[in-house]
Design a protein around this motif. Sequence first.
Motif, short mmCIF file in Angstrom:
data_model
loop_
_atom_site.label_atom_id
_atom_site.label_comp_id
_atom_site.label_asym_id
_atom_site.label_seq_id
_atom_site.Cartn_x
_atom_site.Cartn_y
_atom_site.Cartn_z
N SER A 87 8.75 -5.91 -2.51
CA SER A 87 9.54 -7.14 -2.42
C SER A 87 8.82 -8.12 -1.52
CB SER A 87 10.94 -6.86 -1.88
OG SER A 87 11.66 -8.06 -1.70
N VAL A 88 8.76 -9.39 -1.95
CA VAL A 88 8.14 -10.43 -1.12
C VAL A 88 9.14 -11.53 -0.81
CG1 VAL A 88 5.79 -9.97 -1.91
CG2 VAL A 88 7.24 -11.55 -3.20
N GLN A 89 10.40 -11.31 -1.14
CA GLN A 89 11.47 -12.27 -0.86
C GLN A 89 12.29 -11.77 0.32
OE1 GLN A 89 13.80 -13.02 -4.37
NE2 GLN A 89 12.01 -13.47 -5.65
N GLN A 90 12.79 -12.69 1.13
CA GLN A 90 13.60 -12.39 2.32
C GLN A 90 12.80 -11.58 3.34
OE1 GLN A 90 17.05 -10.70 0.08
NE2 GLN A 90 18.24 -12.23 1.22
N VAL A 91 12.54 -10.31 3.03
CA VAL A 91 11.77 -9.45 3.92
C VAL A 91 10.64 -8.82 3.12
CG1 VAL A 91 11.81 -7.38 5.37
CG2 VAL A 91 13.77 -8.94 5.39
N GLY A 92 9.44 -8.85 3.64
CA GLY A 92 8.30 -8.24 2.95
C GLY A 92 8.36 -6.73 3.00
N VAL A 93 8.30 -6.10 1.82
CA VAL A 93 8.30 -4.64 1.72
C VAL A 93 7.11 -4.24 0.84
CG1 VAL A 93 9.57 -2.57 1.05
CG2 VAL A 93 10.82 -4.58 1.90
N PHE A 94 6.23 -3.41 1.38
CA PHE A 94 5.02 -3.03 0.65
C PHE A 94 4.85 -1.51 0.69
CE2 PHE A 94 4.55 -7.22 2.46
CZ PHE A 94 4.02 -7.97 1.43
N ASN A 95 4.47 -0.95 -0.46
CA ASN A 95 4.14 0.46 -0.50
C ASN A 95 2.63 0.60 -0.25
OD1 ASN A 95 4.48 3.25 -0.86
ND2 ASN A 95 3.86 3.13 -3.01
N VAL A 96 2.28 1.25 0.85
CA VAL A 96 0.88 1.44 1.22
C VAL A 96 0.53 2.91 1.02
CG1 VAL A 96 -0.87 1.11 3.00
CG2 VAL A 96 1.16 -0.37 2.95
N THR A 97 -0.53 3.16 0.26
CA THR A 97 -0.96 4.53 -0.02
C THR A 97 -2.34 4.77 0.57
OG1 THR A 97 0.36 4.73 -2.05
CG2 THR A 97 -1.56 6.18 -1.84
N PHE A 98 -2.50 5.90 1.21
CA PHE A 98 -3.76 6.28 1.85
C PHE A 98 -4.33 7.51 1.14
CE2 PHE A 98 -0.94 4.32 4.85
CZ PHE A 98 -1.71 3.60 5.75
N GLU A 99 -5.59 7.45 0.74
CA GLU A 99 -6.25 8.65 0.24
C GLU A 99 -6.44 9.61 1.42
OE1 GLU A 99 -9.91 7.91 -1.78
OE2 GLU A 99 -8.93 7.12 -3.58
N PRO A 100 -6.70 10.90 1.13
CA PRO A 100 -6.92 11.86 2.22
C PRO A 100 -7.94 11.34 3.23
CG PRO A 100 -6.77 13.02 0.14
CD PRO A 100 -6.78 11.56 -0.20
N ASN A 101 -7.61 11.49 4.50
CA ASN A 101 -8.47 11.12 5.63
C ASN A 101 -8.54 9.62 5.89
OD1 ASN A 101 -9.08 13.92 5.62
ND2 ASN A 101 -10.79 13.56 4.24
N CYS A 102 -7.80 8.82 5.12
CA CYS A 102 -7.80 7.38 5.31
C CYS A 102 -6.79 7.00 6.40
CB CYS A 102 -7.46 6.66 4.00
SG CYS A 102 -7.26 4.87 4.15
N ARG A 103 -7.16 6.05 7.22
CA ARG A 103 -6.24 5.53 8.24
C ARG A 103 -6.63 4.09 8.55
NH1 ARG A 103 -10.91 8.80 9.21
NH2 ARG A 103 -11.82 8.24 11.23
#
Length: 252
Positions: free
Chosen positions: A147-163
């Motif tokens: 969602s980018v309306q009102q409040v930004g909500v993002f699904n962030v995915t990390f591959e193994p060992n990613c930070r």
Amino acid sequence: MAVKQTAGRDSLGDFAPKFAELNDDLLFGEVWGREDLLSLRDRSLVTVVALMSQGLCDSSFKYHLISAKNNGITKSEIAEILTHAAFYAGWPKAWAAFNMAKEVWCEKTQISSAKEKHANSMVFPIGAPNDGFAEYFTGQSYLSPVSVQQVGVFNVTFEPNCRNNWHIHTADKGGGQILICVAGRGYYCESGAKPVLMTPGSVVNIKPGVKHWHGAAPGSWFSHLAIEVPGENSGTQWLEAVSDAEYYALAK
């Protein structure tokens, strides 16, 4: 540049403080930090061969294999290194080392299969490669706006060992971020505090001004919703990367 390591103090700080100090400050801090004499890549090569020759194929060996890969040693190079060392260290030791090296230098097909399995474990899409923020991440991440309306909500995915790098959310008033784990295993860590393991359903509230990082647990995929808390003149101050020594100590 010295490698920051805390594994000794985290594990043995109370029981053997001097050993912990030598491990963190001398071995990883000074010896591994002398890149003017030997690069991190060369030191990884020497360390992998030394551990293989002793028949050590435990978590510490895997840690150094992962470091070797991250320091630039390719799959074909590690195969040649272990093959050469086998004639001097012993054939059975090479077999054991190869079995662990295969896990670290995994094939792209294995990555694709793991990615698909992870995607199927959650209701939100993985999204596209997070190229816009790639300079602030170690490893591959993906971003899917929920969602980018009102409040930004993002699904962030990390591959193994990613930070991601250490960073601070800033705001004159309000601001901050909320993380909700939706799949996999990961860590959230504030400066000076112990890392917090995140599994599906875990929630972390991040206040403005707090230095922190978050990402996948070693060897695991990880996805979280990142919810932007509204604030005045809010932003993100990106800082240094999380070192390999500091990160892979989590595997212990």
